[in-house]
Design an enzyme around this catalytic site. Structure first.
Site, PDB file in Angstrom:
ATOM      1  N   CYS A   1     -26.081  -3.675  -9.173  1.00  0.00           N
ATOM      2  CA  CYS A   1     -27.414  -3.957  -8.572  1.00  0.00           C
ATOM      3  C   CYS A   1     -27.122  -4.307  -6.903  1.00  0.00           C
ATOM      4  O   CYS A   1     -27.415  -5.393  -6.493  1.00  0.00           O
ATOM      5  CB  CYS A   1     -28.095  -5.193  -9.219  1.00  0.00           C
TER       6      CYS A   1
ATOM      7  N   ARG B   1       0.828  -1.186   0.009  1.00  0.00           N
ATOM      8  CA  ARG B   1      -0.212  -0.058   0.025  1.00  0.00           C
ATOM      9  C   ARG B   1       0.939   1.241  -0.083  1.00  0.00           C
ATOM     10  O   ARG B   1       0.547   2.366  -0.769  1.00  0.00           O
ATOM     11  CB  ARG B   1      -1.001  -0.087   1.202  1.00  0.00           C
TER      12      ARG B   1
HETATM   13  N1  LLP Z   1       2.913  -9.086   3.689  1.00  0.00           N
HETATM   14  C1  LLP Z   1       1.690 -10.146   3.966  1.00  0.00           C
HETATM   15  C2  LLP Z   1       2.139 -11.524   4.403  1.00  0.00           C
HETATM   16  C3  LLP Z   1       0.497  -9.550   3.810  1.00  0.00           C
HETATM   17  O1  LLP Z   1      -0.302 -10.464   3.901  1.00  0.00           O
HETATM   18  C4  LLP Z   1       0.320  -8.463   3.199  1.00  0.00           C
HETATM   19  C5  LLP Z   1      -1.168  -7.772   2.896  1.00  0.00           C
HETATM   20  C6  LLP Z   1       1.506  -7.490   2.997  1.00  0.00           C
HETATM   21  C7  LLP Z   1       2.458  -7.886   3.226  1.00  0.00           C
HETATM   22  C8  LLP Z   1       1.369  -6.177   2.469  1.00  0.00           C
HETATM   23  O2  LLP Z   1       0.462  -5.397   3.159  1.00  0.00           O
HETATM   24  P1  LLP Z   1       0.781  -3.560   2.670  1.00  0.00           P
HETATM   25  O3  LLP Z   1       1.980  -3.194   2.988  1.00  0.00           O
HETATM   26  O4  LLP Z   1       0.039  -3.509   1.458  1.00  0.00           O
HETATM   27  O5  LLP Z   1      -0.241  -3.060   4.099  1.00  0.00           O
HETATM   28  N2  LLP Z   1      -7.189  -5.467   0.755  1.00  0.00           N
HETATM   29  C9  LLP Z   1      -7.066  -4.942   1.687  1.00  0.00           C
HETATM   30  C10 LLP Z   1      -5.589  -4.854   2.468  1.00  0.00           C
HETATM   31  C11 LLP Z   1      -5.272  -6.450   2.420  1.00  0.00           C
HETATM   32  C12 LLP Z   1      -3.856  -6.649   2.904  1.00  0.00           C
HETATM   33  C13 LLP Z   1      -3.321  -8.380   2.881  1.00  0.00           C
HETATM   34  N3  LLP Z   1      -2.196  -8.298   3.090  1.00  0.00           N
HETATM   35  C14 LLP Z   1      -7.063  -3.471   1.546  1.00  0.00           C
HETATM   36  O6  LLP Z   1      -7.409  -3.176   0.499  1.00  0.00           O
HETATM   37  O7  LLP Z   1      -6.912  -2.408   2.410  1.00  0.00           O
END
Ligand code: LLP
Length: 387
Positions: free
Chosen positions: A314, A249
């Site tokens: 929908c 992110r």
């Molecule tokens: N490592 C692992 C093991 C993870 O499960 C994730 C994200 C990351 C790294 C990366 O995390 P980040 O740096 O992106 O926070 N769909 C959700 C977010 C789900 C995150 C899943 N795992 C949303 O749209 O907020």
């Protein structure tokens, strides 16, 4: 800025995900530089955005990849990411996937559970195994993206990790911690690392993967302060011989925008609805997590109004923003939906028989490059068997 979006809409049509190379590179360099004093392998969490063209930009900066399975491995390899810089994550790995990863020389495995270790890794010497520990820490984020509490499905307890370390110490290279996503405070990261470090000391474990989860500013929250994070984590991290991170992110979200056209403006008795051509099919985060995405309107109108921006699908849950104050648009005006570069396209779907948007990159020199074509209806149905 608005001119670029107008030009993109004209040249490539809408809806379209738009990424800015300069923002992407700037964010990636910040992530890379945080722990550059250490032996540090930053990886990009491909689940946040799997466009190979963008991944290639990150690879050229020095990123490896965090993947879930063969699909994300494929994206990483299209981007030219070396398998020796790839970490395989997941809580449901299969023997067939293991063979695939072995054949493709993937180096790092995050082992999610004691059962997974017994099932797949006990007799395996070809990978570096990191035990994913669950430190039982509240990441203070949305419950669906919080992963570090005992009640969550991820990781193993410290006691379970101890059982494996007692029996298989020589097979285990490191620990992995990932306590959730969109975390904007330092303390959960610090606490999780401190807990894990005490276990690492007990068994002289010298490698650590600190996961991802670095939060950004969507609305009122502050972005995670990386200088502070560095200051707080360095005293512990410097004791490790290798530090891996898995960031999605923080790199992608602010560098991507969803550009969508207004289909209609509808005056209800209680609310005004701005109907956008993209809804929960193209950006599911508001529907799924009640997530906030700021919206800017490209319009001639100067009247501000509090509206709901909804999709055309929908379901009542099909919305992009609720009670948001924007310049009231007219049919055909453009909506720039912000911070959509992470978990935007990668979570897009085909609900209601709709196709996924295209993706365009605004390169550093200002030129525009189509980096994913719009999906076609034929592609949607070409796997169906009708006779
Ligand atoms: N490592 C692992 C093991 C993870 O499960 C994730 C994200 C990351 C790294 C990366 O995390 P980040 O740096 O992106 O926070 N769909 C959700 C977010 C789900 C995150 C899943 N795992 C949303 O749209 O907020």
């Amino acid at each position: 800025m608005k001119e670029i979006f107008k030009e993109i809409a004209k040249r490539f049509g809408t809806p379209v995900y738009v990424y800015f190379e300069d923002i992407l590179v700037k964010r990636a360099k910040i992530v890379k530089d945080v722990f550059s004093d250490l032996n540090y392998l930053p990886t990009v969490a491909i689940k946040a955005n799997n466009n190979p063209y963008l991944l290639k930009i990150l690879k050229d900066i020095g990123f490896g990849a965090d993947i879930l399975g063969e699909g994300e491995f494929y994206a990483a390899s299209l981007a030219g990411i070396e398998p020796t810089n790839i970490v395989w994550n997941g809580n449901g790995k299969t023997p067939e996937q293991k063979e695939f990863m072995l054949k493709n020389n993937v180096k790092y495995i995050n082992v999610d559970s004691i059962e997974e270790f017994e099932y797949l890794w006990k007799k395996e010497n070809n990978f570096e195994l990191f035990l994913r520990v669950n430190p039982d820490i509240d990441a203070k984020t949305h419950p669906y993206i919080s992963t570090g509490l005992k009640k969550h499905k991820f990781g193993m307890t410290f006691d379970q990790a101890r059982i494996l370390l007692e029996k298989f110490r020589e097979r285990i290279s490191g620990f992995h911690i990932h306590i959730g996503s969109q975390i904007t405070e330092i303390s959960p990261f610090k606490e999780a690392l401190e807990k894990t470090y005490s276990l690492a000391k007990e068994y002289n474990v010298k490698k650590i993967n600190i996961g991802g989860g670095w939060g950004i500013k969507y609305k009122n929250e502050n972005e995670l302060d990386l200088n502070k994070l560095k200051e707080e984590l360095m005293p512990i991290l410097k004791n490790f011989e290798l530090v891996i991170s898995e960031i999605g992110r923080f790199i992608f979200a602010p560098s991507g925008f969803l550009l969508s056209k207004v289909l209609l403006v509808k005056k209800g008795e209680q609310k005004t609805f701005v109907v956008s051509e993209s809804g929960m099919n193209h950006l599911i985060r508001p529907a799924l997590y009640n997530a906030y995405h700021d919206i800017e309107v490209i319009t001639e109108s100067a009247t501000k109004e509090v509206v709901d921006v909804v999709g055309p699908l929908c379901e009542t849950g099909d919305f992009i923003a609720k009670d948001i104050e924007i310049n009231l648009p007219e049919i055909g005006d453009l909506l720039i939906i912000k911070n959509a570069g992470a978990y935007g396209f990668s979570m897009a779907n085909n609900y209601n028989g709709t196709t996924k948007p295209s993706e365009v990159l605004v390169k550093k020199d200002g030129t525009l490059k189509l980096i994913r074509k719009r999906q076609t209806i034929e592609e949607l149905f070409n796997s169906c068997i009708i006779d």
